[in-house]
Scaffold this motif. Structure first.
Motif, PDB file in Angstrom:
ATOM      1  N   ARG A 147      51.055  49.110  50.171  1.00 56.12           N
ATOM      2  CA  ARG A 147      50.991  50.578  50.277  1.00 56.12           C
ATOM      3  C   ARG A 147      49.892  50.974  51.258  1.00 56.12           C
ATOM      4  O   ARG A 147      49.076  50.154  51.651  1.00 56.12           O
ATOM      5  CB  ARG A 147      50.753  51.176  48.893  1.00 56.12           C
TER       6      ARG A 147
ATOM      7  N   ARG B 104      38.958  47.922  44.360  1.00 56.77           N
ATOM      8  CA  ARG B 104      39.485  46.741  43.676  1.00 56.77           C
ATOM      9  C   ARG B 104      39.163  45.476  44.467  1.00 56.77           C
ATOM     10  O   ARG B 104      38.741  44.469  43.905  1.00 56.77           O
ATOM     11  CB  ARG B 104      40.992  46.888  43.488  1.00 56.77           C
ATOM     12  N   ILE B 105      39.339  45.515  45.781  1.00 55.31           N
ATOM     13  CA  ILE B 105      39.045  44.359  46.626  1.00 55.31           C
ATOM     14  C   ILE B 105      37.549  44.084  46.653  1.00 55.31           C
ATOM     15  O   ILE B 105      37.117  42.931  46.559  1.00 55.31           O
ATOM     16  CB  ILE B 105      39.612  44.574  48.048  1.00 55.31           C
TER      17      ILE B 105
ATOM     18  N   ALA C 108      46.445  52.277  52.766  1.00 58.00           N
ATOM     19  CA  ALA C 108      45.072  52.044  52.295  1.00 58.00           C
ATOM     20  C   ALA C 108      44.555  53.269  51.549  1.00 58.00           C
ATOM     21  O   ALA C 108      44.754  54.405  51.968  1.00 58.00           O
ATOM     22  CB  ALA C 108      44.168  51.732  53.473  1.00 58.00           C
ATOM     23  N   ASN C 109      43.909  53.004  50.411  1.00 63.43           N
ATOM     24  CA  ASN C 109      43.286  54.092  49.661  1.00 63.43           C
ATOM     25  C   ASN C 109      41.991  53.584  49.028  1.00 63.43           C
ATOM     26  O   ASN C 109      41.686  52.395  49.071  1.00 63.43           O
ATOM     27  CB  ASN C 109      44.241  54.665  48.601  1.00 63.43           C
ATOM     28  N   GLU C 110      41.242  54.488  48.448  1.00 67.37           N
ATOM     29  CA  GLU C 110      39.926  54.160  47.915  1.00 67.37           C
ATOM     30  C   GLU C 110      40.021  53.233  46.700  1.00 67.37           C
ATOM     31  O   GLU C 110      39.165  52.366  46.505  1.00 67.37           O
ATOM     32  CB  GLU C 110      39.175  55.440  47.537  1.00 67.37           C
TER      33      GLU C 110
ATOM     34  N   ASP D 114      42.238  50.845  46.083  1.00 73.92           N
ATOM     35  CA  ASP D 114      42.458  49.470  46.542  1.00 73.92           C
ATOM     36  C   ASP D 114      41.191  48.891  47.167  1.00 73.92           C
ATOM     37  O   ASP D 114      40.880  47.722  46.967  1.00 73.92           O
ATOM     38  CB  ASP D 114      43.605  49.420  47.547  1.00 73.92           C
ATOM     39  N   ALA D 115      40.484  49.711  47.922  1.00 77.93           N
ATOM     40  CA  ALA D 115      39.235  49.247  48.529  1.00 77.93           C
ATOM     41  C   ALA D 115      38.232  48.853  47.452  1.00 77.93           C
ATOM     42  O   ALA D 115      37.552  47.819  47.566  1.00 77.93           O
ATOM     43  CB  ALA D 115      38.651  50.318  49.431  1.00 77.93           C
TER      44      ALA D 115
ATOM     45  N   LYS E  73      48.219  43.338  46.582  1.00 77.18           N
ATOM     46  CA  LYS E  73      48.587  44.673  46.100  1.00 77.18           C
ATOM     47  C   LYS E  73      48.273  45.739  47.141  1.00 77.18           C
ATOM     48  O   LYS E  73      49.012  46.709  47.288  1.00 77.18           O
ATOM     49  CB  LYS E  73      47.847  44.990  44.806  1.00 77.18           C
ATOM     50  N   ALA E  74      47.174  45.565  47.859  1.00 74.06           N
ATOM     51  CA  ALA E  74      46.781  46.549  48.866  1.00 74.06           C
ATOM     52  C   ALA E  74      47.697  46.507  50.087  1.00 74.06           C
ATOM     53  O   ALA E  74      47.796  47.494  50.820  1.00 74.06           O
ATOM     54  CB  ALA E  74      45.334  46.318  49.292  1.00 74.06           C
TER      55      ALA E  74
ATOM     56  N   ALA F  81      44.454  41.186  44.510  1.00 78.10           N
ATOM     57  CA  ALA F  81      44.038  42.528  44.926  1.00 78.10           C
ATOM     58  C   ALA F  81      44.417  42.781  46.383  1.00 78.10           C
ATOM     59  O   ALA F  81      44.858  43.875  46.743  1.00 78.10           O
ATOM     60  CB  ALA F  81      42.541  42.705  44.720  1.00 78.10           C
ATOM     61  N   GLN F  82      44.246  41.764  47.224  1.00 76.27           N
ATOM     62  CA  GLN F  82      44.603  41.924  48.639  1.00 76.27           C
ATOM     63  C   GLN F  82      46.114  42.072  48.808  1.00 76.27           C
ATOM     64  O   GLN F  82      46.566  42.853  49.647  1.00 76.27           O
ATOM     65  CB  GLN F  82      44.081  40.731  49.438  1.00 76.27           C
TER      66      GLN F  82
END
Length: 89
Positions: free
Chosen positions: A51, A60-61, A53-55, A57-58, A47-48, A44-45
């Motif tokens: 690109r 998912r982490i 930062a978006n909600e 990804d936040a 993948k983030a 997850a980190q």
């Protein structure tokens, strides 16, 4: 000039002990949920990172971190329960 002597005999003399013991394999199996949760967190980190930062990804982490904490809690509770004699009082 010094000659380099191989130590193959000394290294291969312990070839039978290279394999993990049953206790080590049991410990790995016990900790495998934590290892898998940590791999998911790392994925997850990663993948983030690719690109902005978006909600999503936040979230998912955050969920991956919660799974790691839950797996660590479960393993800790399982090992403490296995070490203590008797039942719950």
């Amino acid at each position: 000039m010094k000659h380099i002597v191989t130590v193959q005999d000394a290294v291969t003399a312990f070839a039978d002990f290279i394999e993990p013991t049953d206790a080590e394999l049991d410990a790995i199996e016990l900790e495998s949920p934590v290892i898998l949760a940590e791999v998911d967190l790392l994925d997850a980190q990663i993948k983030a990172m690719d690109r902005p930062a978006n909600e999503v990804d936040a979230r998912r982490i955050r969920r991956a971190r919660n799974r790691v904490l839950a797996a660590r809690r479960d393993v800790a509770n399982r090992t403490v329960g296995a070490m203590l004699p008797g039942g719950a009082a």
